[in-house]
Design a protein around this motif. Sequence first.
Motif, PDB file in Angstrom:
ATOM      1  N   UNK A 126       0.830  -1.194   0.000  1.00 26.86           N
ATOM      2  CA  UNK A 126       0.000   0.000   0.000  1.00 26.86           C
ATOM      3  C   UNK A 126       0.863   1.242   0.000  1.00 26.86           C
ATOM      4  N   UNK A 127       0.358   2.264  -0.656  1.00 27.55           N
ATOM      5  CA  UNK A 127       1.152   3.460  -0.877  1.00 27.55           C
ATOM      6  C   UNK A 127       1.280   4.282   0.394  1.00 27.55           C
ATOM      7  N   UNK A 128       2.245   5.146   0.387  1.00 26.79           N
ATOM      8  CA  UNK A 128       2.421   6.136   1.448  1.00 26.79           C
ATOM      9  C   UNK A 128       1.198   7.034   1.496  1.00 26.79           C
ATOM     10  N   UNK A 129       0.990   7.769   2.573  1.00 28.40           N
ATOM     11  CA  UNK A 129      -0.149   8.695   2.622  1.00 28.40           C
ATOM     12  C   UNK A 129       0.036   9.845   1.645  1.00 28.40           C
ATOM     13  N   UNK A 490      -6.061   5.515  -7.578  1.00 31.31           N
ATOM     14  CA  UNK A 490      -5.985   4.512  -8.644  1.00 31.31           C
ATOM     15  C   UNK A 490      -4.849   3.527  -8.388  1.00 31.31           C
ATOM     16  N   UNK A 491      -3.742   4.019  -7.841  1.00 30.15           N
ATOM     17  CA  UNK A 491      -2.625   3.124  -7.551  1.00 30.15           C
ATOM     18  C   UNK A 491      -3.016   2.099  -6.494  1.00 30.15           C
ATOM     19  N   UNK A 497      -6.036  -5.055  -6.707  1.00 26.86           N
ATOM     20  CA  UNK A 497      -6.392  -6.043  -7.715  1.00 26.86           C
ATOM     21  C   UNK A 497      -5.236  -7.015  -7.967  1.00 26.86           C
ATOM     22  N   UNK A 498      -4.010  -6.501  -7.972  1.00 19.36           N
ATOM     23  CA  UNK A 498      -2.856  -7.359  -8.196  1.00 19.36           C
ATOM     24  C   UNK A 498      -2.643  -8.323  -7.041  1.00 19.36           C
ATOM     25  N   UNK A 499      -2.929  -7.844  -5.812  1.00 16.25           N
ATOM     26  CA  UNK A 499      -2.768  -8.709  -4.650  1.00 16.25           C
ATOM     27  C   UNK A 499      -3.793  -9.836  -4.640  1.00 16.25           C
TER      28      UNK A 499
END
Length: 711
Positions: A126-129, A490-491, A497-499
């Motif tokens: 998961x992305x950074x905030x 979106x990222x 979805x990839x996970x």
Amino acid sequence: MRRGSSESELAARWEAEAVAAAKAAAKAEAEATAETAAEQVRVDSGAAGEPERKAGEEQPKAVPARAPAQLSAAEEGDARVPQRPPPTLPLSKPKPARGLCLHGKPLSKGRSCKRSSGHRSGENGYQRPVTVDSSKARTSLDALKISIRQLKWKEFPFGRRLPCDIYWHGVSFHDNDIFSGQVNKFPGMTEMVRKITLSRAVRTMQNLFPEEYNFYPRSWILPDEFQLFVAQVRMVKDGDPSWKPTFIVKPDGGCQGDGIYLIKDPSDIRLAGTLQSRPAVVQEYICKPLLIDKLKFDIRLYVLLKSLDPLEIYIAKDGLSRFCTEPYQEPNPKNLHHIFMHLTNYSLNIHSGNFVHSDSASTGSKRTFSSILCRLSSKGVDIKKVWSDIISLVIKTVIALTPELKVFYQSDIPTGRPGPTCFQILGFDILLMKNLKPILLEVNANPSMRIEHEHELSPGVFENVPSLVDEEVKVAVIRDTLRLMDPLKKKRENQSQQLEKPFAGKEDALDGELTSAPDGNANPEAHLPSICLKQVFPKYAKQFNYLRLVDRMANLFIRFLGIKGTMKLGPTGFRTFIRNCKLSSSSLSMAAVDILYIDITRRWNSMTLDQRDSGMCLQAFVEAFFFLAQRKFKMLPLHEQVASLIDLCEYHLSLLDEKRLGCARGVPSGGRPAHRGTPQESSPSAQPAGDNPQPCTSCANKPSHPRHTLS
């Protein structure tokens, strides 16, 4: 001996730490695991001890066999800098038993392992905030801080050396030099919603579609149109002696009610005395507004312009209603100067002794718009019709503003150069007439987002008191604007979805359960209320696209500007436009085109304050375009004349583009198949849809611009 003893002590310490860590992990897992999973816990504990034994066995082999000199150097180096200890956890995790997570914990239905969820980038990716630069936020800072805190994003109140995802400016696009990310201001928006510029933009649309744009009061720009104003008022009075109008004068650069006053006659000495020093707009005053509790009020609605191209518009589902503080009476010479009766500006009425601060959404001098609608609904008013008319007003107003905004945008952020993407919250001030028809008063590029008000403790001594009504509306608008603009959304969705893909092909029932079970922590917006902003465009684009004629003219104007970053069309660019669109003829020579350019450009340059660039501005180009359309397509309404000329220009430019791209389907120049007529040869109303030649496949994705006719 010292070197050998240090090595053995270091190895013993590593082994002891590894054993202790393994025991602690085994104990924690044993306590958390259900009785049905006891066997798997023992397997995991045994597997966890396996690396310890391997580490002990391989310890003598830590230094590979080398030449004696090399061995001595390596040992000496090891004594000085200890090597990294071996890992205490296995490199490959064993497959958990059915009903357990990857860490051996029991799974309950609909939940996943807490240790494998969350926003840590090392586990689920998961992305950074999202990062927000709030150093220029100014008066909207408090509401912005609350919004960022609710979203669990990262705020940089003093700026940041590294780029941020979002920059929140308080006043202008030019508050900072930004080359990436997103900024909450459009270049040119402040100039576009000034009273004179807004009046000109709406007037252009009124000339094309008078019935569609009758929500804006009749206006005159002073001092340029003072004589026209006097003449038109006199003419109407001569035709109807009973007409006794009231006019409201608004300084062009005024805000918060500054400098606004009412007059009954154009001969008012204040009107003529301030023209040269302070340009203004004079409008017909709405004498029959809707009243609540015998008070006049207006509506502040918040509108998000999310994107300019393509056009995206959102409207907040709730707004604010600002009330006057003196019972309303129709204007007469005695009450003409009672500002607390006629002007709804909050910044004025707050100084009235009758102003009522209230924490209730349905009482006081500032209330929520939803409370007004609820009250009207209880009296049998069709609220859906009111909302529909307001949405129509907002969309039409934005359509009037976007052409020149595009010119500002390409000037500040030319295509191909680095720059941010833009969005902006606008404040629409709307008045409801007695018959519930909405009237546009003005548009604010920087609507106040303060969530407190000043309370006077004693004469001249004030304190800031939180305003629950302001906070309820404004925090929701800012927070949900940020949610819509979230650059990492979106990222996160793509990564989720990839996970899920590795689990999709598993036949195990547990794997199917894991795939279908939503992770409560995977959605960072799960704790937030539904978004308060409703999309109205392009949702209702089909109903309003026929109004975007000036927008298409702006695209032609920008195409022929030539130099990136400029906002005015030079004489060469105008001649190129005439030549490429094949508008010259025996009745319109290129010499006549030059004279037309000089006359219109000179007049518009004398009316505008911005003299940085010489040339033809967009408004002057629109006037010249109207002139050409009326010459070429006579006996048609103006909007059909303009639409026909736009079709003609786009047709010839598309042919030129095909020729330049070499995609004429192998037909040599000048040898195109004959067709029944070009847009120039037949009227648009009678021209078949198949008249224009079909483009080749490489041009098939070009946006088409069909001409819509008002029903």
